[in-house]
Scaffold this active site. Structure first.
Site, short mmCIF file in Angstrom:
data_model
loop_
_atom_site.label_atom_id
_atom_site.label_comp_id
_atom_site.label_asym_id
_atom_site.label_seq_id
_atom_site.Cartn_x
_atom_site.Cartn_y
_atom_site.Cartn_z
N SER A 1 0.87 -1.04 -0.04
CA SER A 1 0.03 -0.03 0.12
C SER A 1 0.63 1.40 -0.07
O SER A 1 0.32 2.54 -0.14
CB SER A 1 -0.89 -0.02 1.41
OG SER A 1 -1.71 -1.07 1.07
N ASP B 1 -17.69 2.08 -0.61
CA ASP B 1 -16.86 0.91 -0.59
C ASP B 1 -17.63 -0.28 0.08
O ASP B 1 -17.74 -0.18 1.24
CB ASP B 1 -15.49 1.13 0.15
CG ASP B 1 -14.75 -0.16 0.29
OD1 ASP B 1 -15.17 -1.25 -0.41
OD2 ASP B 1 -14.01 0.14 1.22
N ASP C 1 -11.33 -5.89 -0.20
CA ASP C 1 -10.34 -4.88 0.45
C ASP C 1 -9.96 -5.58 1.79
O ASP C 1 -10.50 -6.75 2.12
CB ASP C 1 -11.61 -3.80 0.93
CG ASP C 1 -10.77 -2.50 1.59
OD1 ASP C 1 -10.89 -1.67 0.56
OD2 ASP C 1 -10.32 -2.48 2.64
N HIS D 1 -14.99 0.41 3.85
CA HIS D 1 -14.74 1.75 4.51
C HIS D 1 -15.98 2.65 4.21
O HIS D 1 -15.83 3.77 4.74
CB HIS D 1 -13.43 2.50 3.94
CG HIS D 1 -12.36 1.60 4.02
ND1 HIS D 1 -11.78 1.41 5.14
CD2 HIS D 1 -11.84 0.61 3.24
CE1 HIS D 1 -10.54 0.84 5.09
NE2 HIS D 1 -10.65 0.24 3.77
N CYS E 1 -7.81 2.57 1.45
CA CYS E 1 -8.71 1.63 0.74
C CYS E 1 -8.23 0.92 -0.35
O CYS E 1 -8.07 1.74 -1.58
CB CYS E 1 -9.89 2.61 0.69
SG CYS E 1 -11.35 2.08 -0.26
#
Lengths: 365, 606
Positions: B323, B347, B362, B368, B381
């Site tokens: 990430s 999401d 996710d 989220h 996210c």
């Protein structure tokens, strides 16, 4: 063609006494080189190959048409000039000087080629003007010397450029430069010598000074010279014997395979060895000069004398250097030192001399 | 002038020259007669008793300091016993005799044999190094019994900090045959005639020319056995240059300590000019092992260890960025006018390309909720970035990544930097002979897939977010003119101010409430902008669930962390990777905090 005619064809133009003497020198040189290389066989092997290539050149030149040599002169000279310019731009650097061109399988040293092409060019030039040799002609000849001389000097290779200068000047001298002029230029040189001194590089100055008094700085510039003299003196009457030179094997001597190859010989074969080799060299020299006097035309005479003098200036400077009579300059001993360019050039010169001699009556007609 | 006149002159002059030469030949023969016969005794004693030998003097190697003048590589005087192998007839007898005086271990003999194998011509080889004072005294009083052993005073490389910072510092080792060939090709062999050692890694290798100096030489008189009698003339060597590094040794030590026993890498740099402040690759090793030639046992241990201590993870370690790539993907999106705030997605906790494709999950089950690009960075996210990557497409994404320096060398002044990898369809076709799938684009968006980065690339990219308008090259030598010039040649990346503002806001929110590293933000006195990352080491099979407790250590996820601080005016940027460390924020984050605390809290700074 059967075998005898081929043999006749190849050996017909050969001067047997001269060729015999050279073969003898080459053999002694090869045997000596094995010791000089600390018995490392690979160098001696490539020396043998150099000799072989040189001999092939000798035969080829010896058996070619003399007219070709004459016609070839200006082209050979221009090519050498080009190579000298090239070597100054892209040459291989070694010991602080750019002298070699890398040709893949071997390194070419253009200043060596000059030892043939300059006398060739001068002889060709004087031949062209043979009926009207005057100051102008000598002046142009001087320019022909100066151009390549300058290119060699900036490599920098002072030793070789001095040899070229002497070789070239002797040709002009032989071509009939008036005596008055020689005397005047001698004094001119004497007066300008302080200025020339200032243009020399430091190591060159040191070498010349060390000659005047080698003991003044025995462990600086005079080191090579002293080590060489010790080796020579150590040899005595009969020498230390082949492969037994302590100065060589303990590696006190520098450049044993090239410039100082004769020191090794002197240490191992003593005074009698030296005397024998110098006798053979004197014979070769005398024979070549005698041939020059037998020539019938300007070109042949000047060329044979020019080539011979070129070779033997190298020789005397080298032997003078290792015995401490002359300063240390990087000059090989013809037919003896390790080095492809020098070997091939020396043998080719002999080839040209033999060719001109065997065709002397032909040219005259 | 007629032809006959010329011929006449020529013949005369030919004779003249011939006589000149003959006279000279005669002089030469006289000269040889004089030297070889009359002076033979004199020169023979010269040759046998005393001769002059040229002995090279090796220059003292330059020292290496950190930015605060703390010494990192020093020279220490050492007394060694050396011999010329060719002069020794029976080594074992000599060693037995010497052992009565000074203990000679088998390791000493092994070392001797190792050095002997790579010996340069004519050099002496040490049989015993680092004599103690007591041993030295013993040998000196008995030296007459050992005419073939030479006592040598040498400067030996010494690394006072031991294992600290070994990867950037590197080490020196004995010159090998291979090194000799390289030196000869580069025309430097002459300068190394008296030198035994050469830089092999890190700064010691990179700045070898500066550190080595110029060899000198002296003329000494030696007797017939080659033993020096006296020095005649000295041409001193020119010492190597001392080098200052950008490294802050205090910070370096804090960083290494914080890693404890974990593997990984850390690089901290000043984002305004690229000076590297800390450079950690764990585990480390002791560079002192190499100075005298490393023993076979030690070498095997180092080389075969599964922890790879010799690997410089900072510039040679390739990791999936996880990430931590998201801020850069975000820049790519915004610069291509995608996901400009106030654009939001909802999401649900997963993403799919089309109805029948597999679901991309996710990390947070259930998702989220409403997410814009700023929040997407803060909460990391995945769903948001899957979609963004698909819409952007690989070419546009890669262009931005390349702008940040991914997939290419950063130009750091250390040897053998790795390129990393930003993959595309063409690369995959060549490498695997397979087509590129849309799903691979999606996971590239969250830093998985083929993408590989080195820690130094991550740190450089982070610095470029901190200062998008500054061009710089990360470097380790302080005040290097040459590096300043190369830095000026690389143009700064052009990103719109608005884009940078949003991405910075997202990274600042990472340490705020709700962010993935909120717990760190609560304890700092300055504002830290960061991004956490977790990179999968191996792919889960379909239906498998990642259960950290059940996995063996070497298959656990890598923890990643990039950050800079203070957010308003960044003074330090960092990239950290803890191998198999699990979640980035919780494992790597605290290390970053320790470093930043040290650097930004004024009482610690000098």
């Amino acid at each position: 063609m059967n075998l005898t005619t081929i043999q006749n064809y190849i050996f017909q133009k050969l001067d047997r006494p001269l060729f015999g003497a050279i073969t003898l020198i080459l053999t002694i040189g090869l045997i000596n080189l094995i010791s000089a290389n600390h018995q490392d066989v690979s160098n001696s092997l490539s020396h043998t190959i150099n000799i072989f290539i040189g001999i092939v050149f000798l035969f080829m030149i010896c058996n070619s048409q003399t007219r070709n040599i004459l016609v070839f002169a200006p082209w050979a000279y221009s090519l050498t000039l080009f190579l000298l310019i090239y070597v100054n731009l892209y040459g291989i650097e070694s010991h602080g000087a750019q002298r070699w061109i890398n040709l893949g399988i071997f390194n070419l040293q253009p200043s060596e080629i000059l030892k043939i092409t300059l006398p060739l060019m001068l002889a060709w030039f004087y031949q062209k003007c043979t009926f009207n040799i005057n100051y102008k002609v000598h002046f142009v000849a001087g320019l022909l010397i100066f151009l390549p001389l300058y290119l060699v000097a900036i490599q920098p290779d002072l030793g070789t450029s001095l040899l070229i200068l002497f070789g070239g000047l002797t040709v002009i001298f032989l071509a009939g430069l008036p005596t008055r002029f020689i005397i005047i230029s001698f004094f001119g040189l004497l007066i300008s010598s302080p200025f020339i001194w200032n243009t020399l590089l430091n190591y060159q100055k040191e070498r010349i000074l060390s000659l005047i008094d080698p003991l003044s700085d025995p462990y600086g510039a005079g080191y090579q010279s002293i080590q060489s003299i010790i080796a020579v003196g150590h040899g005595g009457i009969f020498g230390r014997g082949w492969l037994n030179g302590e100065q060589t094997s303990l590696q006190f001597l520098p450049e044993t395979a090239t410039d100082f190859v004769f020191s090794v010989f002197s240490e191992e074969f003593g005074f009698f060895g030296v005397l024998s080799v110098i006798t053979i060299y004197v014979f070769i020299f005398y024979r070549c000069m005698w041939m020059a006097t037998k020539m019938q035309d300007t070109f042949s005479r000047l060329l044979v004398a020019g080539l011979t003098i070129s070779l033997f200036i190298s020789l005397t400077v080298n032997i003078g250097m290792i015995s401490g009579l002359l300063p240390v300059v990087g000059v090989p001993l013809p037919f003896f030192s390790y080095g492809g360019s020098s070997m091939v050039v020396s043998l080719t010169s002999i080839g040209i001399i033999m060719n001109l001699y065997s065709n002397k009556s032909l040219i005259a007609n | 002038m007629d032809k006959y006149y010329i011929k006449f002159i020529l013949r005369n002059r030919l004779n003249f020259i011939t006589y000149c030469f003959l006279i000279f030949f005669f002089l030469i023969i006289l000269r040889f007669f004089y030297i070889q016969i009359l002076q033979n005794t004199y020169y023979s004693t010269q040759a046998l008793d005393n001769s002059i030998k040229v002995v090279p003097i090796k220059p003292a190697r330059g020292l290496i300091f950190d930015r605060n003048n703390i010494i990192l590589a020093d020279n220490k005087l050492s007394y060694d016993l050396e011999i010329i192998p060719e002069q020794i007839e029976n080594l074992s007898i000599l060693i037995t005799r010497l052992s009565d005086l000074i203990p000679i271990k088998t390791s000493d003999i092994d070392k001797y044999k190792r050095i002997l194998k790579n010996k340069q011509y004519n050099n002496t080889v040490p049989i015993k190094t680092n004599l103690t004072n007591e041993e030295l005294a013993k040998f000196v009083t008995n030296s007459y019994k050992f005419p073939n052993i030479e006592l040598k005073e040498t400067l030996k490389r010494f690394y006072p900090e031991g294992e600290v910072g070994v990867h950037y510092l590197g080490y020196i080792n004995r010159i090998s045959k291979k090194d000799l060939i390289t030196l000869e090709k580069e025309g430097k062999k002459k300068n190394y005639i008296g030198t035994d050692h050469i830089g092999k890694a890190g700064v010691e290798f990179q700045y070898e020319n500066e550190l080595h100096g110029v060899s000198g030489y002296k003329h000494i008189e030696v007797n017939a056995t080659g033993k020096p009698v006296r020095t005649i003339k000295n041409f001193p060597a020119r010492e190597g240059e001392n080098i200052h590094l950008t490294i802050d040794l205090k910070m370096q030590k804090i960083a290494e300590k914080e890693f404890k026993n974990r593997k990984g890498a850390l690089i901290a740099l000043d984002p305004s000019n690229g000076e590297i402040l800390a450079y950690v690759s764990m585990p480390t090793y002791n560079p002192g092992f190499f100075v005298d030639g490393i023993s076979h046992k030690n070498w095997n241990q180092l080389n075969k260890s599964p922890d790879k201590p010799l690997l410089d993870r900072v510039i040679n370690g390739l990791y999936p960025p996880g990430s931590t790539l998201k801020p850069f993907v975000a820049v790519a999106g915004l610069e291509n006018q995608l996901r400009l705030p106030p654009f939001k997605i909802n999401d649900p906790g997963y993403f799919y390309i089309s109805d029948d494709s597999r679901r991309f999950k996710d990390w947070k089950i259930g998702g989220h909720g409403e997410v814009d690009i700023v929040k997407a960075i803060a909460v990391s996210c995945d769903t948001f970035f899957y979609g963004l990557a698909i819409e952007l497409g690989i070419p546009k994404l890669n262009k931005t990544l390349a702008n940040f320096g991914f997939g290419m060398k950063t130009g750091v002044d250390l040897p053998n930097e790795k390129l990393g990898l930003i993959a595309d369809a063409k690369w995959k076709k060549k490498k695997y002979r397979k087509n590129w799938y849309a799903g691979e684009t999606a996971i590239t968006g969250i830093g998985q897939g083929y993408t590989q980065v080195t820690p130094i690339q991550l740190a450089l990219a982070t610095s470029k977010i901190a200062y998008p308008n500054k061009s710089m090259v990360p470097h380790i030598k302080l005040n290097s003119q040459q590096l300043k010039q190369t830095a000026n040649l690389t143009p700064p990346i052009s990103i719109s101010d608005k884009t940078i503002e949003w991405v910075k806001e997202g990274m600042e929110n990472v340490t705020e409430d709700g962010g993935t590293a909120a717990f760190i933000g609560k304890t700092t006195s300055y504002k830290m902008a960061a991004k956490t990352g977790t990179a999968q080491v191996f792919g889960l099979k379909k239906g498998e669930v990642y259960e950290e407790e059940k996995l063996p250590d070497h298959l656990k996820d890598h923890a990643l962390f990039i950050a800079y601080a203070p957010a308003s005016k960044p003074e330090i940027a960092i990239a950290i990777i803890v191998e198999n460390g699990g979640h980035g924020g919780s494992t790597a984050g605290p290390i970053a905090k320790k470093i930043f605390d040290y650097y930004l809290t004024s009482k610690n700074r000098k």
